[in-house]
Design a protein around this motif. Sequence first.
Motif, PDB file in Angstrom:
ATOM      1  N   VAL A  84       3.537  39.710  -8.498  1.00  0.00           N
ATOM      2  CA  VAL A  84       2.868  39.036  -7.274  1.00  0.00           C
ATOM      3  C   VAL A  84       1.555  38.195  -7.820  1.00  0.00           C
ATOM      4  CG1 VAL A  84       1.149  39.645  -5.198  1.00  0.00           C
ATOM      5  CG2 VAL A  84       3.043  41.051  -5.704  1.00  0.00           C
ATOM      6  N   SER A 107       5.742  37.122  -4.290  1.00  0.00           N
ATOM      7  CA  SER A 107       4.897  36.619  -3.421  1.00  0.00           C
ATOM      8  C   SER A 107       3.622  36.220  -3.878  1.00  0.00           C
ATOM      9  CB  SER A 107       4.605  37.740  -2.472  1.00  0.00           C
ATOM     10  OG  SER A 107       4.148  38.932  -3.143  1.00  0.00           O
ATOM     11  N   ALA A 253       1.178  42.561  -0.187  1.00  0.00           N
ATOM     12  CA  ALA A 253       2.125  41.503  -0.575  1.00  0.00           C
ATOM     13  C   ALA A 253       3.108  41.976  -1.619  1.00  0.00           C
ATOM     14  CB  ALA A 253       1.021  40.392  -1.294  1.00  0.00           C
ATOM     15  N   ALA A 254       2.814  43.094  -2.153  1.00  0.00           N
ATOM     16  CA  ALA A 254       3.438  43.424  -3.202  1.00  0.00           C
ATOM     17  C   ALA A 254       4.672  44.377  -2.427  1.00  0.00           C
ATOM     18  CB  ALA A 254       2.854  44.750  -3.963  1.00  0.00           C
TER      19      ALA A 254
END
Length: 257
Positions: A84, A107, A253-254
Amino acid sequence: MNKWLSSSAMVAALIVSQSAMAASKPTIVLVHGAFAESASWDGVAAKLVKDGYPVVAVANPLRGLKYDSDYVSAVLKSIDGPVVLVGHSYGGSVITDVAVEGTNVKSLVFVAGLAPDNGESAGSLGKKFPTGTLGDALAPPVVQPDGKHDLYILQSKFWKQFAADVPEPQAALMGAEQRPVTAEALNDPSGDPSWKKLPSHFIYGTADKNIPTELHEFMAKRAGAKETVGVKGASHVVMISHPDLVSAMIERAAADK
């Protein structure tokens, strides 16, 4: 003796378990922006490490957009497993410009970060919504041997301009330790943006004086952000004043697929 062996086995199992947990999570690569350095991520990194994430806080050179993005791209290629990629301020321009092909970046997270499109620069984005006050807070440029111009924020204006929601003594140290960005870097045009290829998340402070709220919202909408969070009253260094909110977004996001 048997009790000692049993305890040792438990410790060994715990270490293996923690290592496996870290290996199963993406590495979080943090890219600081102008007038800052890697320690600006301390609060965020501490939370991520506690939650089992491997973390790399890159020392962004701040010399030029291509130079900086190439440097970060090289770091990314050295990391095994998913990543990320997180950028603060000008660091957002850098993560936008990285070559994500050949890496495992899954991401992006923009933390009060710039997200230019092809051909745009930090400077040209600022002209879209010209209400930021950074220009008036800058010291006279320092000319370097290569002819480039290093920019600093005047220490007398650093607290109110850059970090108004952290304690004044802390902001004074940040101002004294700030790393300069070249004026040229802020005017370098971006290439094909990574946010057109990867899911992105945006978080910013509504009292950011470097990048106005309207510009944050414009960039997030244009990027088709999965989520956009405006932290009420937060300054440009939202990752320092609100590390829990920023680290929580990074962890979301991970989980991107």
